[in-house]
Design an enzyme around this catalytic site. Sequence first.
Site, PDB file in Angstrom:
ATOM      1  N   LYS A  61      12.601  14.508  24.887  1.00  0.00           N
ATOM      2  CA  LYS A  61      13.271  14.120  23.683  1.00  0.00           C
ATOM      3  C   LYS A  61      12.925  14.876  22.361  1.00  0.00           C
ATOM      4  O   LYS A  61      11.544  15.116  22.052  1.00  0.00           O
ATOM      5  CB  LYS A  61      13.195  12.732  23.597  1.00  0.00           C
ATOM      6  CG  LYS A  61      14.515  12.042  23.118  1.00  0.00           C
ATOM      7  CD  LYS A  61      14.629  10.541  22.883  1.00  0.00           C
ATOM      8  CE  LYS A  61      15.750  10.019  22.538  1.00  0.00           C
ATOM      9  NZ  LYS A  61      16.932  10.430  23.632  1.00  0.00           N
ATOM     10  N   GLU A 155      12.285   8.719  32.529  1.00  0.00           N
ATOM     11  CA  GLU A 155      13.610   8.330  32.778  1.00  0.00           C
ATOM     12  C   GLU A 155      14.145   9.285  33.810  1.00  0.00           C
ATOM     13  O   GLU A 155      14.094  10.330  33.557  1.00  0.00           O
ATOM     14  CB  GLU A 155      14.549   8.316  31.417  1.00  0.00           C
ATOM     15  CG  GLU A 155      15.665   7.647  32.025  1.00  0.00           C
ATOM     16  CD  GLU A 155      16.809   7.903  30.830  1.00  0.00           C
ATOM     17  OE1 GLU A 155      17.479   6.622  30.544  1.00  0.00           O
ATOM     18  OE2 GLU A 155      17.361   9.017  30.573  1.00  0.00           O
ATOM     19  N   GLU A 170      32.440  13.869  28.832  1.00  0.00           N
ATOM     20  CA  GLU A 170      32.368  12.705  28.075  1.00  0.00           C
ATOM     21  C   GLU A 170      31.684  12.829  26.837  1.00  0.00           C
ATOM     22  O   GLU A 170      31.697  12.466  25.685  1.00  0.00           O
ATOM     23  CB  GLU A 170      32.273  11.641  28.689  1.00  0.00           C
ATOM     24  CG  GLU A 170      32.510  10.251  27.972  1.00  0.00           C
ATOM     25  CD  GLU A 170      31.279   9.610  27.511  1.00  0.00           C
ATOM     26  OE1 GLU A 170      31.605   8.573  26.930  1.00  0.00           O
ATOM     27  OE2 GLU A 170      29.987   9.858  27.530  1.00  0.00           O
TER      28      GLU A 170
HETATM   29  P1  0O2 Z   1      20.899  11.304  25.340  1.00  0.00           P
HETATM   30  O1  0O2 Z   1      20.934  12.343  24.289  1.00  0.00           O
HETATM   31  O2  0O2 Z   1      21.519  11.806  26.592  1.00  0.00           O
HETATM   32  O3  0O2 Z   1      19.066  10.951  25.701  1.00  0.00           O
HETATM   33  P2  0O2 Z   1      18.360   3.197  25.723  1.00  0.00           P
HETATM   34  O4  0O2 Z   1      19.376   3.472  24.386  1.00  0.00           O
HETATM   35  O5  0O2 Z   1      18.263   4.368  26.476  1.00  0.00           O
HETATM   36  O6  0O2 Z   1      17.141   2.444  25.184  1.00  0.00           O
HETATM   37  P3  0O2 Z   1      20.552   1.985  27.101  1.00  0.00           P
HETATM   38  O7  0O2 Z   1      21.492   2.437  26.376  1.00  0.00           O
HETATM   39  O8  0O2 Z   1      20.451   0.717  27.680  1.00  0.00           O
HETATM   40  O9  0O2 Z   1      19.062   1.979  26.359  1.00  0.00           O
HETATM   41  O10 0O2 Z   1      20.150   2.874  28.199  1.00  0.00           O
HETATM   42  P4  0O2 Z   1      21.059   3.454  29.592  1.00  0.00           P
HETATM   43  O11 0O2 Z   1      22.378   2.664  29.548  1.00  0.00           O
HETATM   44  O12 0O2 Z   1      19.915   3.416  30.422  1.00  0.00           O
HETATM   45  O13 0O2 Z   1      21.575   5.146  29.019  1.00  0.00           O
HETATM   46  C1  0O2 Z   1      20.593   5.671  28.665  1.00  0.00           C
HETATM   47  C2  0O2 Z   1      21.179   7.124  29.000  1.00  0.00           C
HETATM   48  O14 0O2 Z   1      22.229   7.449  29.921  1.00  0.00           O
HETATM   49  C3  0O2 Z   1      21.761   7.884  27.477  1.00  0.00           C
HETATM   50  O15 0O2 Z   1      20.774   8.330  26.783  1.00  0.00           O
HETATM   51  C4  0O2 Z   1      22.686   8.965  28.185  1.00  0.00           C
HETATM   52  O16 0O2 Z   1      21.865  10.293  28.464  1.00  0.00           O
HETATM   53  C5  0O2 Z   1      22.995   8.459  29.616  1.00  0.00           C
HETATM   54  N1  0O2 Z   1      24.306   7.477  29.450  1.00  0.00           N
HETATM   55  C6  0O2 Z   1      24.427   6.120  29.256  1.00  0.00           C
HETATM   56  N2  0O2 Z   1      25.798   5.803  29.213  1.00  0.00           N
HETATM   57  C7  0O2 Z   1      26.430   7.068  29.061  1.00  0.00           C
HETATM   58  C8  0O2 Z   1      27.922   7.233  28.795  1.00  0.00           C
HETATM   59  O17 0O2 Z   1      28.685   6.330  28.647  1.00  0.00           O
HETATM   60  N3  0O2 Z   1      28.428   8.547  28.686  1.00  0.00           N
HETATM   61  C9  0O2 Z   1      27.302   9.730  28.927  1.00  0.00           C
HETATM   62  N4  0O2 Z   1      27.847  10.803  28.993  1.00  0.00           N
HETATM   63  N5  0O2 Z   1      26.007   9.431  29.220  1.00  0.00           N
HETATM   64  C10 0O2 Z   1      25.620   8.104  29.214  1.00  0.00           C
HETATM   65  P5  0O2 Z   1      20.759   8.491  25.252  1.00  0.00           P
HETATM   66  O18 0O2 Z   1      19.686   8.251  24.664  1.00  0.00           O
HETATM   67  O19 0O2 Z   1      22.038   7.685  24.735  1.00  0.00           O
HETATM   68  O20 0O2 Z   1      21.475   9.899  24.914  1.00  0.00           O
END
Ligand code: 0O2
Length: 245
Positions: A61, A155, A170
């Site tokens: 990250k 992760e 998406e």
């Molecule tokens: P990035 O830029 O991809 O790293 P957290 O915010 O991780 O502490 P959360 O939201 O409960 O807690 O975690 P979750 O549900 O395990 O989701 C974490 C990651 O999964 C996200 O990281 C995304 O990479 C992916 N993800 C989750 N939901 C979605 C979604 O609806 N659409 C897409 N395209 N990806 C999703 P980050 O940090 O949000 O973003």
Amino acid sequence: MSQQTSVSVEQIKAVKQEFTRFMMMYKFALDEMNTKINILQEEFQYIHSYNPIEHTKSRLKSPESIVKKLRRKGLPLSLVSVKDQIQDIAGIRISCSFISDIYIISEMLQKQKDITVIECKDYIEKAKPNGYQSLHLILEIPVFMSDREERVKVEVQIRTVAMDFWASLEHKIYYKYEKAVPAHLLKELKEAADAAAELDQKMERIHQEVESAKSKEEADQQVIYIDNKTLELPHKLIQAIADAK
Ligand code: 0O2
């Protein structure tokens, strides 16, 4: 324009050094996890004669995203809060051909003795309301450095190629519209997610049928494959090993 700062050059140097050391820990954790995944992939290929992993992608990250996430979660800006509260500094995404492969890979990782499973979120069993599907694991592994051992979180997101295709689009749309996606696009995205899920299920059924036919054929062949070489197994050896069991 550079920002006004009251931090001295020495302080900046020290922070850069500390942050580099901190991020290196996650880089080593990613290296270790990637090695584990490569071993599993190669072993799986020998045993099942196909590759369960289409591709993997890992990333650290960025400092900017770390700061954004800390702010979003209302957490203090410190390395301690990053280490304790942000679980995806090191991230690996594994794309598989079939749904069953996702669970096989996940099981194989979770069973390893030096891995601690911190969290497992199954968005395949229960997709997010927008249609997002993936299996998320937060795993902790030991990283051995010259002067210390650290337990580091990684992760791991495991999904099919179809799930990954959908999630990438998406994600792009979400950022293009700065999170205010028009309702008709949300609806179409949900329909696309349902279509992807249906395709995955169909591909899984075909895969299972082909695998069961293949395993019957393979039982008739008295050969094994190691390091891209075909080795014949003498019938006497098969008999002896089978009898010893
Ligand atoms: P990035 O830029 O991809 O790293 P957290 O915010 O991780 O502490 P959360 O939201 O409960 O807690 O975690 P979750 O549900 O395990 O989701 C974490 C990651 O999964 C996200 O990281 C995304 O990479 C992916 N993800 C989750 N939901 C979605 C979604 O609806 N659409 C897409 N395209 N990806 C999703 P980050 O940090 O949000 O973003």
